[in-house]
Design a protein around this motif. Structure first.
Motif, PDB file in Angstrom:
ATOM      1  N   MET A  14       0.908  -1.093  -0.162  1.00 26.44           N
ATOM      2  CA  MET A  14       0.198  -0.009  -0.057  1.00 26.44           C
ATOM      3  C   MET A  14       0.937   1.311   0.183  1.00 26.44           C
ATOM      4  O   MET A  14       0.332   2.420   0.018  1.00 26.44           O
ATOM      5  N   GLN A  15       2.204   1.288  -0.011  1.00 29.18           N
ATOM      6  CA  GLN A  15       2.846   2.261   0.054  1.00 29.18           C
ATOM      7  C   GLN A  15       2.613   3.121  -1.085  1.00 29.18           C
ATOM      8  O   GLN A  15       2.526   2.821  -2.255  1.00 29.18           O
ATOM      9  N   GLY A  16       2.575   4.526  -0.843  1.00 23.23           N
ATOM     10  CA  GLY A  16       2.077   5.552  -1.818  1.00 23.23           C
ATOM     11  C   GLY A  16       0.679   5.475  -2.011  1.00 23.23           C
ATOM     12  O   GLY A  16       0.134   6.564  -2.941  1.00 23.23           O
ATOM     13  N   ALA A  17       0.033   4.667  -1.479  1.00 26.26           N
ATOM     14  CA  ALA A  17      -1.741   4.553  -1.754  1.00 26.26           C
ATOM     15  C   ALA A  17      -2.308   5.821  -0.869  1.00 26.26           C
ATOM     16  O   ALA A  17      -1.930   6.074   0.193  1.00 26.26           O
ATOM     17  N   PRO A  18      -3.051   6.545  -1.429  1.00 29.50           N
ATOM     18  CA  PRO A  18      -4.049   7.647  -0.579  1.00 29.50           C
ATOM     19  C   PRO A  18      -4.481   6.789   0.793  1.00 29.50           C
ATOM     20  O   PRO A  18      -4.954   5.725   0.683  1.00 29.50           O
ATOM     21  N   VAL A  19      -4.683   7.622   1.762  1.00 29.91           N
ATOM     22  CA  VAL A  19      -5.189   7.104   3.031  1.00 29.91           C
ATOM     23  C   VAL A  19      -6.724   6.379   2.669  1.00 29.91           C
ATOM     24  O   VAL A  19      -6.799   5.381   3.150  1.00 29.91           O
ATOM     25  N   SER A  20      -7.435   7.094   1.988  1.00 26.44           N
ATOM     26  CA  SER A  20      -8.644   6.625   1.674  1.00 26.44           C
ATOM     27  C   SER A  20      -8.756   5.233   1.297  1.00 26.44           C
ATOM     28  O   SER A  20      -9.368   4.327   1.656  1.00 26.44           O
ATOM     29  N   GLY A  39     -10.575  -2.188   5.544  1.00 24.25           N
ATOM     30  CA  GLY A  39     -12.137  -2.607   5.841  1.00 24.25           C
ATOM     31  C   GLY A  39     -12.550  -3.662   5.046  1.00 24.25           C
ATOM     32  O   GLY A  39     -13.082  -4.504   5.596  1.00 24.25           O
ATOM     33  N   ASN A  40     -11.992  -4.000   3.762  1.00 25.01           N
ATOM     34  CA  ASN A  40     -12.512  -5.009   2.884  1.00 25.01           C
ATOM     35  C   ASN A  40     -11.980  -6.333   3.506  1.00 25.01           C
ATOM     36  O   ASN A  40     -12.478  -7.383   3.383  1.00 25.01           O
ATOM     37  N   ILE A  41     -10.585  -6.229   3.885  1.00 26.57           N
ATOM     38  CA  ILE A  41      -9.978  -7.341   4.534  1.00 26.57           C
ATOM     39  C   ILE A  41     -10.930  -7.822   5.844  1.00 26.57           C
ATOM     40  O   ILE A  41     -11.225  -9.058   6.025  1.00 26.57           O
ATOM     41  N   THR A  42     -11.428  -6.919   6.558  1.00 27.50           N
ATOM     42  CA  THR A  42     -11.886  -7.183   7.811  1.00 27.50           C
ATOM     43  C   THR A  42     -13.428  -7.651   7.537  1.00 27.50           C
ATOM     44  O   THR A  42     -13.512  -8.780   8.225  1.00 27.50           O
ATOM     45  N   VAL A  43     -14.082  -7.147   6.771  1.00 25.71           N
ATOM     46  CA  VAL A  43     -15.382  -7.799   6.290  1.00 25.71           C
ATOM     47  C   VAL A  43     -15.230  -9.289   5.657  1.00 25.71           C
ATOM     48  O   VAL A  43     -16.024 -10.151   6.027  1.00 25.71           O
ATOM     49  N   SER A  44     -14.166  -9.314   4.886  1.00 25.08           N
ATOM     50  CA  SER A  44     -14.060 -10.679   4.326  1.00 25.08           C
ATOM     51  C   SER A  44     -13.689 -11.663   5.449  1.00 25.08           C
ATOM     52  O   SER A  44     -14.150 -12.787   5.267  1.00 25.08           O
ATOM     53  N   VAL A  45     -13.055 -11.389   6.329  1.00 22.12           N
ATOM     54  CA  VAL A  45     -12.620 -12.200   7.312  1.00 22.12           C
ATOM     55  C   VAL A  45     -13.808 -12.646   8.221  1.00 22.12           C
ATOM     56  O   VAL A  45     -14.031 -13.677   8.533  1.00 22.12           O
ATOM     57  N   PHE A  46     -14.559 -11.497   8.640  1.00 26.91           N
ATOM     58  CA  PHE A  46     -15.561 -11.787   9.432  1.00 26.91           C
ATOM     59  C   PHE A  46     -16.796 -12.467   8.774  1.00 26.91           C
ATOM     60  O   PHE A  46     -17.678 -12.908   9.526  1.00 26.91           O
ATOM     61  N   THR A  47     -17.025 -12.330   7.406  1.00 27.21           N
ATOM     62  CA  THR A  47     -18.015 -12.963   7.086  1.00 27.21           C
ATOM     63  C   THR A  47     -17.501 -14.397   6.525  1.00 27.21           C
ATOM     64  O   THR A  47     -18.580 -15.100   6.076  1.00 27.21           O
ATOM     65  N   ALA A  48     -16.440 -14.577   6.257  1.00 27.55           N
ATOM     66  CA  ALA A  48     -16.041 -15.906   5.743  1.00 27.55           C
ATOM     67  C   ALA A  48     -16.019 -16.926   6.748  1.00 27.55           C
ATOM     68  O   ALA A  48     -16.201 -18.281   6.411  1.00 27.55           O
ATOM     69  N   VAL A  49     -15.784 -16.611   7.899  1.00 23.38           N
ATOM     70  CA  VAL A  49     -15.642 -17.685   9.156  1.00 23.38           C
ATOM     71  C   VAL A  49     -16.985 -18.209   9.530  1.00 23.38           C
ATOM     72  O   VAL A  49     -18.185 -17.447   9.423  1.00 23.38           O
ATOM     73  N   PHE A  58     -16.373  -9.663  16.142  1.00 23.75           N
ATOM     74  CA  PHE A  58     -15.989  -8.251  15.573  1.00 23.75           C
ATOM     75  C   PHE A  58     -15.985  -7.141  16.755  1.00 23.75           C
ATOM     76  O   PHE A  58     -14.894  -6.272  16.541  1.00 23.75           O
ATOM     77  N   ASP A  59     -16.691  -7.160  17.593  1.00 24.11           N
ATOM     78  CA  ASP A  59     -16.690  -5.900  18.648  1.00 24.11           C
ATOM     79  C   ASP A  59     -15.579  -6.326  19.295  1.00 24.11           C
ATOM     80  O   ASP A  59     -14.767  -5.342  19.876  1.00 24.11           O
ATOM     81  N   HIS A  60     -15.255  -7.675  19.852  1.00 22.73           N
ATOM     82  CA  HIS A  60     -14.069  -8.103  20.768  1.00 22.73           C
ATOM     83  C   HIS A  60     -12.783  -7.722  19.971  1.00 22.73           C
ATOM     84  O   HIS A  60     -11.832  -7.184  20.440  1.00 22.73           O
ATOM     85  N   TRP A  61     -12.731  -7.919  18.617  1.00 24.38           N
ATOM     86  CA  TRP A  61     -11.524  -7.771  17.972  1.00 24.38           C
ATOM     87  C   TRP A  61     -11.201  -6.109  17.650  1.00 24.38           C
ATOM     88  O   TRP A  61     -10.127  -5.906  17.869  1.00 24.38           O
ATOM     89  N   ALA A  62     -12.126  -5.341  17.438  1.00 17.31           N
ATOM     90  CA  ALA A  62     -12.312  -3.978  17.502  1.00 17.31           C
ATOM     91  C   ALA A  62     -11.757  -3.234  18.625  1.00 17.31           C
ATOM     92  O   ALA A  62     -10.952  -2.411  18.750  1.00 17.31           O
ATOM     93  N   ALA A  63     -12.201  -3.562  19.727  1.00 15.28           N
ATOM     94  CA  ALA A  63     -11.939  -3.243  21.287  1.00 15.28           C
ATOM     95  C   ALA A  63     -10.353  -3.657  21.211  1.00 15.28           C
ATOM     96  O   ALA A  63      -9.420  -2.765  21.730  1.00 15.28           O
ATOM     97  N   TYR A  64     -10.106  -5.056  20.811  1.00 13.74           N
ATOM     98  CA  TYR A  64      -8.360  -5.146  21.069  1.00 13.74           C
ATOM     99  C   TYR A  64      -7.804  -4.331  20.107  1.00 13.74           C
ATOM    100  O   TYR A  64      -6.655  -4.034  20.545  1.00 13.74           O
ATOM    101  N   THR A  65      -8.009  -4.026  18.960  1.00 17.23           N
ATOM    102  CA  THR A  65      -7.266  -3.614  17.953  1.00 17.23           C
ATOM    103  C   THR A  65      -7.173  -2.136  18.347  1.00 17.23           C
ATOM    104  O   THR A  65      -6.083  -1.509  18.258  1.00 17.23           O
ATOM    105  N   ARG A  66      -8.303  -1.622  18.929  1.00 17.06           N
ATOM    106  CA  ARG A  66      -8.102   0.018  19.378  1.00 17.06           C
ATOM    107  C   ARG A  66      -7.214   0.347  20.567  1.00 17.06           C
ATOM    108  O   ARG A  66      -6.470   1.205  20.571  1.00 17.06           O
ATOM    109  N   GLN A  67      -7.227  -0.876  21.437  1.00 15.21           N
ATOM    110  CA  GLN A  67      -6.294  -0.949  22.535  1.00 15.21           C
ATOM    111  C   GLN A  67      -4.700  -0.846  21.867  1.00 15.21           C
ATOM    112  O   GLN A  67      -3.810  -0.184  22.350  1.00 15.21           O
ATOM    113  N   MET A  68      -4.521  -1.717  20.908  1.00 11.02           N
ATOM    114  CA  MET A  68      -3.316  -1.997  20.353  1.00 11.02           C
ATOM    115  C   MET A  68      -2.562  -0.624  19.707  1.00 11.02           C
ATOM    116  O   MET A  68      -1.654  -0.220  19.744  1.00 11.02           O
TER     117      MET A  68
END
Length: 84
Positions: free
Chosen positions: A29-35, A42-52, A64-74
């Motif tokens: 992703m080097q050089g890619a805009p932040v958006s 976001g797409n990777i996250t959605v793919s993971v949580f909908t593939a399981v 997902f809520d647990h993962w989001a809280a854990y990730t936010r803390q990291m």
């Protein structure tokens, strides 16, 4: 070695694999805009949580809520360390 130690070692190994994979994705992703970077993450996250195959429909959102809280803390910890 007891089950708790094995689980801890497995978690450490999984975290290391995840860090390596994240670094590869960041390199791509080097050089890619932040958006675009946010959309990739976001797409990777959605793919993971909908593939399981969760047994209950609400389980994916709960996990997902647990993962989001854990990730936010990291993120908070890394920013705090960077500012010190």
């Amino acid at each position: 070695m007891n089950e708790e130690q094995r689980a801890e070692e497995r978690a450490e190994r999984d975290a290391e694999i995840a860090r390596d994979a994240a670094n590869i994705i960041l390199d791509l992703m080097q050089g890619a805009p932040v958006s675009i970077a946010y959309n990739i993450i976001g797409n990777i996250t959605v793919s993971v949580f909908t593939a399981v195959p969760f047994l209950e429909s609400g389980a994916a959102l709960e996990e997902f809520d647990h993962w989001a809280a854990y990730t936010r803390q990291m993120i908070a910890d890394q920013i705090k360390d960077r500012l010190q």
